[in-house]
Motif scaffolding. Sequence first.
Motif, PDB file in Angstrom:
ATOM      1  N   ARG A   1      -0.260   6.075  -7.659  1.00  0.00           N
ATOM      2  CA  ARG A   1      -0.736   6.830  -8.006  1.00  0.00           C
ATOM      3  C   ARG A   1      -0.164   7.869 -10.106  1.00  0.00           C
ATOM      4  O   ARG A   1       0.442   6.928 -10.475  1.00  0.00           O
TER       5      ARG A   1
ATOM      6  N   ALA B   1      -7.076   0.727  -0.996  1.00  0.00           N
ATOM      7  CA  ALA B   1      -6.426   0.962  -1.857  1.00  0.00           C
ATOM      8  C   ALA B   1      -6.566   2.066  -2.936  1.00  0.00           C
ATOM      9  O   ALA B   1      -6.626   2.945  -2.110  1.00  0.00           O
ATOM     10  N   SER B   2      -6.280   2.578  -4.456  1.00  0.00           N
ATOM     11  CA  SER B   2      -7.160   3.374  -4.260  1.00  0.00           C
ATOM     12  C   SER B   2      -9.118   3.132  -5.256  1.00  0.00           C
ATOM     13  O   SER B   2      -9.862   4.429  -5.887  1.00  0.00           O
TER      14      SER B   2
ATOM     15  N   HIS C   1     -12.069   4.954   2.088  1.00  0.00           N
ATOM     16  CA  HIS C   1     -11.005   4.591   0.828  1.00  0.00           C
ATOM     17  C   HIS C   1     -10.157   3.596   0.817  1.00  0.00           C
ATOM     18  O   HIS C   1      -9.468   3.610   2.112  1.00  0.00           O
TER      19      HIS C   1
ATOM     20  N   GLY D   1      -4.025   0.005   3.076  1.00  0.00           N
ATOM     21  CA  GLY D   1      -3.442   1.316   3.899  1.00  0.00           C
ATOM     22  C   GLY D   1      -5.652   1.547   4.197  1.00  0.00           C
ATOM     23  O   GLY D   1      -6.545   1.563   3.403  1.00  0.00           O
ATOM     24  N   MET D   2      -5.940   2.768   5.247  1.00  0.00           N
ATOM     25  CA  MET D   2      -7.067   3.432   4.651  1.00  0.00           C
ATOM     26  C   MET D   2      -7.112   4.895   4.863  1.00  0.00           C
ATOM     27  O   MET D   2      -6.430   5.259   5.801  1.00  0.00           O
ATOM     28  N   GLY D   3      -7.710   5.502   3.944  1.00  0.00           N
ATOM     29  CA  GLY D   3      -7.869   7.171   3.991  1.00  0.00           C
ATOM     30  C   GLY D   3      -8.906   7.398   5.062  1.00  0.00           C
ATOM     31  O   GLY D   3     -10.061   6.579   5.768  1.00  0.00           O
TER      32      GLY D   3
ATOM     33  N   ASN E   1       4.059   6.006  -5.047  1.00  0.00           N
ATOM     34  CA  ASN E   1       4.022   5.023  -4.416  1.00  0.00           C
ATOM     35  C   ASN E   1       5.045   4.036  -4.633  1.00  0.00           C
ATOM     36  O   ASN E   1       6.245   3.516  -3.749  1.00  0.00           O
TER      37      ASN E   1
ATOM     38  N   ARG F   1      -5.357   7.233 -10.520  1.00  0.00           N
ATOM     39  CA  ARG F   1      -4.745   6.304  -9.809  1.00  0.00           C
ATOM     40  C   ARG F   1      -5.245   5.075 -10.597  1.00  0.00           C
ATOM     41  O   ARG F   1      -6.481   5.058 -11.021  1.00  0.00           O
TER      42      ARG F   1
ATOM     43  N   ASP G   1      -1.888   0.278  -5.341  1.00  0.00           N
ATOM     44  CA  ASP G   1      -2.844   1.273  -6.563  1.00  0.00           C
ATOM     45  C   ASP G   1      -1.436   1.789  -6.388  1.00  0.00           C
ATOM     46  O   ASP G   1      -0.370   1.991  -5.741  1.00  0.00           O
TER      47      ASP G   1
ATOM     48  N   SER H   1       1.063  -1.556   0.114  1.00  0.00           N
ATOM     49  CA  SER H   1      -0.025  -0.443  -0.255  1.00  0.00           C
ATOM     50  C   SER H   1       0.618   1.222  -0.731  1.00  0.00           C
ATOM     51  O   SER H   1       1.826   1.141   0.198  1.00  0.00           O
ATOM     52  N   GLY H   2       0.474   2.407  -0.075  1.00  0.00           N
ATOM     53  CA  GLY H   2       0.530   3.621  -0.480  1.00  0.00           C
ATOM     54  C   GLY H   2       0.518   4.238   1.151  1.00  0.00           C
ATOM     55  O   GLY H   2      -0.277   3.559   1.733  1.00  0.00           O
ATOM     56  N   GLY H   3       0.800   5.366   1.047  1.00  0.00           N
ATOM     57  CA  GLY H   3       0.586   6.134   2.524  1.00  0.00           C
ATOM     58  C   GLY H   3       1.198   6.161   3.483  1.00  0.00           C
ATOM     59  O   GLY H   3       2.207   5.769   3.834  1.00  0.00           O
ATOM     60  N   SER H   4       0.613   7.092   4.996  1.00  0.00           N
ATOM     61  CA  SER H   4       1.170   7.375   5.433  1.00  0.00           C
ATOM     62  C   SER H   4       2.090   5.868   6.588  1.00  0.00           C
ATOM     63  O   SER H   4       2.549   6.113   7.270  1.00  0.00           O
ATOM     64  N   THR H   5       0.905   5.085   7.164  1.00  0.00           N
ATOM     65  CA  THR H   5       1.347   4.126   8.244  1.00  0.00           C
ATOM     66  C   THR H   5       2.584   3.169   7.347  1.00  0.00           C
ATOM     67  O   THR H   5       3.784   2.755   8.073  1.00  0.00           O
TER      68      THR H   5
HETATM   69  O1  LIG Z   1      -3.718   7.405  -1.202  1.00  0.00           O
HETATM   70  C1  LIG Z   1      -3.420   6.656  -0.540  1.00  0.00           C
HETATM   71  O2  LIG Z   1      -3.528   6.732   0.434  1.00  0.00           O
HETATM   72  C2  LIG Z   1      -4.571   5.087   1.162  1.00  0.00           C
HETATM   73  C3  LIG Z   1      -4.376   5.522   2.756  1.00  0.00           C
HETATM   74  O3  LIG Z   1      -3.435   6.804   2.888  1.00  0.00           O
HETATM   75  P1  LIG Z   1      -2.874   7.243   4.406  1.00  0.00           P
HETATM   76  O4  LIG Z   1      -1.888   8.080   4.417  1.00  0.00           O
HETATM   77  O5  LIG Z   1      -4.441   8.469   4.792  1.00  0.00           O
HETATM   78  O6  LIG Z   1      -2.909   6.148   5.286  1.00  0.00           O
HETATM   79  C4  LIG Z   1      -3.133   4.327   0.845  1.00  0.00           C
HETATM   80  O7  LIG Z   1      -3.806   3.206   1.539  1.00  0.00           O
HETATM   81  C5  LIG Z   1      -3.043   3.741  -1.155  1.00  0.00           C
HETATM   82  O8  LIG Z   1      -2.119   3.506  -0.832  1.00  0.00           O
HETATM   83  C6  LIG Z   1      -3.029   5.627  -0.744  1.00  0.00           C
HETATM   84  O9  LIG Z   1      -2.536   5.398  -2.154  1.00  0.00           O
END
Ligand SMILES: O=C1O[C@H](COP(=O)(O)O)[C@@H](O)[C@H](O)[C@H]1O
Length: 237
Positions: free
Chosen positions: A68, A144-145, A142, A136-138, A78, A172, A66, A35-39
């Motif tokens: 971008r 993935a994307s 959301h 991850g979860m936004g 990502n 995405r 996913d 996954s991408g994102g902060s965690t």
């Molecule tokens: O855009 C994305 O966001 C989600 C969640 O990211 P977060 O920064 O809120 O933890 C992520 O799962 C996804 O891979 C990413 O492209």
Amino acid sequence: MEVKVYQNKTKVAEEFSKYLIEKSADEKAFHIALSGGSTPKIVFDVLAEEFAGDVNWRNIHLYWGDERCVAPDDAESNYKMTVEHLISKVDIPEENIHRIKGEADPKLEAKRYGELLEKELPKELGLPQFDLVILGMGDDGHTASIFPHEIELWVSPDNCEVAIHPESGQRRVSLTGRIINNAKTVAFLVTGETKAEKVKIIIDREEGYLIYPASHVAPKTKDLVWFLDAAAAKLLT
Ligand SMILES: O=C1O[C@H](COP(=O)(O)O)[C@@H](O)[C@H](O)[C@H]1O
């Protein structure tokens, strides 16, 4: 579903690293969607810096849940994040890295990546099967994307779809529900207070929970684990 709650992000990263090491220990090839994102950023740092010696990197194959639609050296990529926080720090063979090409035409890339999964992954119930999908979860629920305004993409008959970020309009390429729910194991990595409300609605199945794509994650194997920090879990009963 299993819900694991840890004190803070670092603890989530350490415990998830141990979990990954255990899961991947016996496999010949172990296929992971990242996954991408902060965690994941902190998870990749901890995995690479504290546990790299415990992973058999020759057996690990990396894919993405996913991407971008940007160049691989763009700050939004990502893939770039994963190179910086994980790939550049561990001894993983280049041929084990299967990125989504964010710089390519999105529609063609969604098709190409879906076909690549058909070719590279073992099949279960006629569909490609990941050993582990990391999600991850936004803040908007959301995953993935797949965003709430395009929830229909979750049930796409294809392995990958082109999604659009609701605010930025950024395109995405994302795995769809049929691939995510066909995985042997799915692990959510979710931290921070901004996620607490959706975590509660989704895990406790409160009214309206189905509008959030993350609530549709339900692997057929039933092997679903949420790794949360105390802040993300604070509203759970
Ligand atoms: O855009 C994305 O966001 C989600 C969640 O990211 P977060 O920064 O809120 O933890 C992520 O799962 C996804 O891979 C990413 O492209």
